[in-house]
Design an enzyme around this catalytic site. Structure first.
Site, short mmCIF file in Angstrom:
data_model
loop_
_atom_site.label_atom_id
_atom_site.label_comp_id
_atom_site.label_asym_id
_atom_site.label_seq_id
_atom_site.Cartn_x
_atom_site.Cartn_y
_atom_site.Cartn_z
N ASP A 83 4.58 29.07 43.68
CA ASP A 83 3.79 27.84 43.60
C ASP A 83 3.73 27.07 44.92
OD1 ASP A 83 3.48 28.45 40.91
OD2 ASP A 83 5.25 27.30 40.34
N LYS A 133 -0.34 29.15 47.52
CA LYS A 133 -0.93 30.39 48.07
C LYS A 133 -2.43 30.46 47.79
CE LYS A 133 2.06 32.65 45.56
NZ LYS A 133 2.97 31.59 45.11
N GLY A 185 0.02 31.77 38.71
CA GLY A 185 -1.04 30.79 38.46
C GLY A 185 -1.41 30.21 39.80
N HIS A 186 -2.55 30.62 40.34
CA HIS A 186 -2.97 30.19 41.68
C HIS A 186 -4.12 29.20 41.53
CE1 HIS A 186 -1.12 34.03 43.66
NE2 HIS A 186 -0.26 33.33 42.95
N GLN A 194 4.08 34.93 43.12
CA GLN A 194 5.45 34.44 43.06
C GLN A 194 5.92 34.06 44.47
OE1 GLN A 194 4.90 37.68 41.02
NE2 GLN A 194 4.07 36.02 39.81
P1 GDP Z 1 0.37 29.05 44.04
O1 GDP Z 1 0.90 29.69 42.81
O2 GDP Z 1 1.24 29.32 45.24
O3 GDP Z 1 -1.07 29.37 44.31
O4 GDP Z 1 0.48 27.48 43.81
P2 GDP Z 1 0.09 26.69 42.45
O5 GDP Z 1 -1.38 26.65 42.32
O6 GDP Z 1 0.87 27.20 41.30
O7 GDP Z 1 0.70 25.27 42.76
C1 GDP Z 1 0.33 24.53 43.87
C2 GDP Z 1 -0.22 23.18 43.38
O8 GDP Z 1 -0.31 22.28 44.47
C3 GDP Z 1 -1.63 23.28 42.85
O9 GDP Z 1 -1.81 22.30 41.86
C4 GDP Z 1 -2.50 23.00 44.07
O10 GDP Z 1 -3.78 22.47 43.73
C5 GDP Z 1 -1.67 21.94 44.75
N1 GDP Z 1 -1.73 21.92 46.21
C6 GDP Z 1 -1.84 22.94 47.11
N2 GDP Z 1 -1.74 22.47 48.37
C7 GDP Z 1 -1.56 21.14 48.27
C8 GDP Z 1 -1.34 20.10 49.23
O11 GDP Z 1 -1.26 20.30 50.44
N3 GDP Z 1 -1.17 18.84 48.73
C9 GDP Z 1 -1.21 18.55 47.41
N4 GDP Z 1 -1.03 17.30 47.01
N5 GDP Z 1 -1.41 19.51 46.48
C10 GDP Z 1 -1.56 20.77 46.92
P1 IMO Z 2 2.91 32.05 41.41
O1 IMO Z 2 2.21 33.29 41.88
C1 IMO Z 2 6.59 30.20 39.99
C2 IMO Z 2 9.25 32.70 37.55
C3 IMO Z 2 9.42 32.32 36.10
C4 IMO Z 2 10.84 32.82 35.87
C5 IMO Z 2 10.89 34.09 36.69
C6 IMO Z 2 10.62 35.37 35.91
O2 IMO Z 2 2.03 31.11 40.68
O3 IMO Z 2 3.68 31.42 42.52
P2 IMO Z 2 8.48 36.49 34.81
O4 IMO Z 2 7.44 35.94 33.89
O5 IMO Z 2 7.94 37.00 36.09
O6 IMO Z 2 9.37 37.48 34.13
O7 IMO Z 2 9.42 35.23 35.16
O8 IMO Z 2 9.91 33.94 37.69
N1 IMO Z 2 7.84 32.90 37.99
C7 IMO Z 2 7.16 32.04 38.75
N2 IMO Z 2 7.52 30.82 39.21
N3 IMO Z 2 5.41 30.74 40.32
C8 IMO Z 2 5.05 31.97 39.88
O9 IMO Z 2 3.93 32.60 40.29
C9 IMO Z 2 5.93 32.65 39.01
N4 IMO Z 2 5.90 33.85 38.37
C10 IMO Z 2 7.07 33.99 37.77
O10 IMO Z 2 9.31 30.94 35.92
O11 IMO Z 2 11.76 31.91 36.40
MG MG Z 3 1.50 29.14 40.88
#
Ligand code: GDP
Ligand code: IMO
Ligand code: MG
Length: 424
Positions: A13, A16, A40-41, A222
């Protein structure tokens, strides 16, 4: 030409999806190489939020094609819903999306096994996203799995039945109730949908693009600390989230890899169980969670929050061979008076800058360096020279410790909210 890699350096998270969406118009292909719908991107384009789980984050851009690589595990039911979402947003999936025939399939019974196994672990649960990831990779390495290419075989149903029956036998060891029928009918609808997509040999697809002079961006899911090999085992996911996963997960040779772009948040978050040395249990942690909207993009669970951890970041940079960094969510700290960074740990009384074995079973206390906050919004800045002095100091400190340049400073969730700070 070359493969550049973009991946997370913490526990996932890191942002990416957003950075891929920003960079990927420079590439012919964006390819996911591991993980599955546990990811979840989030992309925010013209104020509209899109969350992708299996589909690569280049899907909304004009230029790149998007490949779901062989190292990914695919749940046809989830993919079908995602397809509906991107099609509704105007994407022509038939032209933009390709699926490797060697990607493994997540069966409904994999998801049930995931849930049953987690329930049986009680307090020791991993905190899995319950998407069936672990059981699917177990069947892959156990050589029992079903792959996307199998859906075109005349005996696919029998193969499915055989694996399902094995799972049902395994499930008898758990005291776990489930309803398979509804999941199964959705799944077979998803399989039909999958049949209609461009299913290709991922290895030839990628290598032909490279041979013809095209560049590929490999999109990690991840984060490094969730890597099966180098993460906080057993509190990890079941795939190789580090740059080593790219070669296996796409079928490209290591000599083809060029830049490795490491993404990290200005602080740290983790969702699910497992060790987290800089985790904050006070009002500061709650404030980061609130301002940063730290809730999982896949499960909606609250993310645990803490300060930036340099031993972890430097470990991740070393493992991945990171050549450049992108920092996200610094804007979340805009109003903070004080910002801390863990530089070393006291482990059983001794100071170290290395990450101990599995981070559990030790008495770990981070040693922090403290910074004055910048106390202003920097969203309107366009270069490194514009940004608030205290933010520049924070960035320079991280670069010095990491011995790696930070080229991108993200200032918000939106596609345009990014400052190229590579030129100083
Ligand atoms: P990912 O899994 O690495 O793609 O990240 P996620 O989407 O799960 O979580 C990142 C969260 O932060 C999302 O809600 C993005 O919209 C938000 N986000 C990404 N970059 C920034 C930033 O620079 N500032 C803020 N406030 N939010 C951001
Ligand atoms: P993105 O790509 C954050 C965590 C789960 C759990 C562990 C194992 O959005 O960054 P799994 O379902 O893979 O067996 O879970 O890994 N986890 C993540 N945490 N971002 C993710 O993906 C994750 N994918 C799995 O919360 O601790
Ligand atoms: Mg994510």
């Amino acid at each position: 030409m070359q493969v550049d890699v973009l991946l997370g350096l913490q526990w996932g998270d890191e942002g990416k999806g957003k950075i891929v969406d920003y960079l990927a118009n420079d590439y012919e292909v964006v390819a996911r190489f591991q993980g599955g719908p546990n990811a979840g991107h989030t992309l925010v384009i013209n104020g509209e939020k899109h969350v992708l789980h299996t589909i690569p984050s280049g899907i909304f851009l004009d230029r790149p094609l998007n490949l779901i690589g062989n190292g990914v595990v695919i749940d046809p039911s989830t993919l079908s819903k995602e397809l509906d979402q991107v099609i509704a947003a105007g994407v022509h999936v038939k032209e933009k999306l390709f699926v490797a025939n060697k990607a493994h399939l997540i069966l409904p019974t994999h998801k049930i096994l995931d849930a049953a196994s987690e329930a049986a672990k009680g307090k020791g649960k991993i905190g899995s996203t319950l998407r069936g990831i672990g059981p699917t990779y177990m069947d892959k390495t156990g050589r029992n799995g079903l792959r996307v290419g199998d859906i075109f075989l005349a005996d696919f149903k029998q193969r499915y039945q055989k694996l399902k029956e094995k799972h049902l036998r395994l499930l008898t060891i758990y005291d776990f109730e489930f309803d398979l029928e509804a999941l199964e009918s959705q799944w077979f609808e998803g399989v039909e949908r999958l049949r209609s997509l461009n299913v290709v040999s991922g290895e030839y697809f990628i290598n032909e693009v490279l041979d013809q002079g095209g560049n590929v961006l490999a999109e990690g899911a991840q984060g490094t600390m969730l890597d099966i090999e180098h993460g906080t085992y057993p509190y990890v996911t079941s795939s190789h989230t580090t740059s080593t996963g790219v070669c296996g997960g796409l079928g490209v040779a290591p000599t083809k890899i060029n830049e490795v772009i490491g993404i990290f948040k200005a602080y740290t978050t983790r969702v699910g169980s497992g060790p987290f040395p800089t985790e904050l249990f006070d009002d500061v942690g709650a404030e980061i969670a609130k301002v940063g909207h730290e809730f999982g993009a896949t499960t909606g669970r609250p993310r645990r929050c803490g300060w930036l951890d340099m031993p972890i970041l430097n470990y991740a940079i070393m493992l991945n061979g990171v050549t450049q960094l992108a920092i996200t969510k610094s804007d979340v700290l805009d109003d903070f008076d004080e910002i801390k960074v863990a530089t070393t740990y006291q482990v059983n009384g001794l100071e170290t800058d290395t990450v101990p074995y599995d981070l559990t079973g030790y008495d770990i206390t981070p040693n922090y360096t403290s910074f004055d906050g910048w106390k202003q919004n920097f969203g309107a800045c366009t270069s490194f020279n514009d940004i608030p002095e205290n933010l520049a100091k924070y960035i320079a400190f991280i670069e010095e410790s990491a011995q790696t340049p930070i080229n991108y400073l993200s200032s918000g969730p939106g596609r345009e909210e990014l400052i190229d700070i590579s030129v100083r």
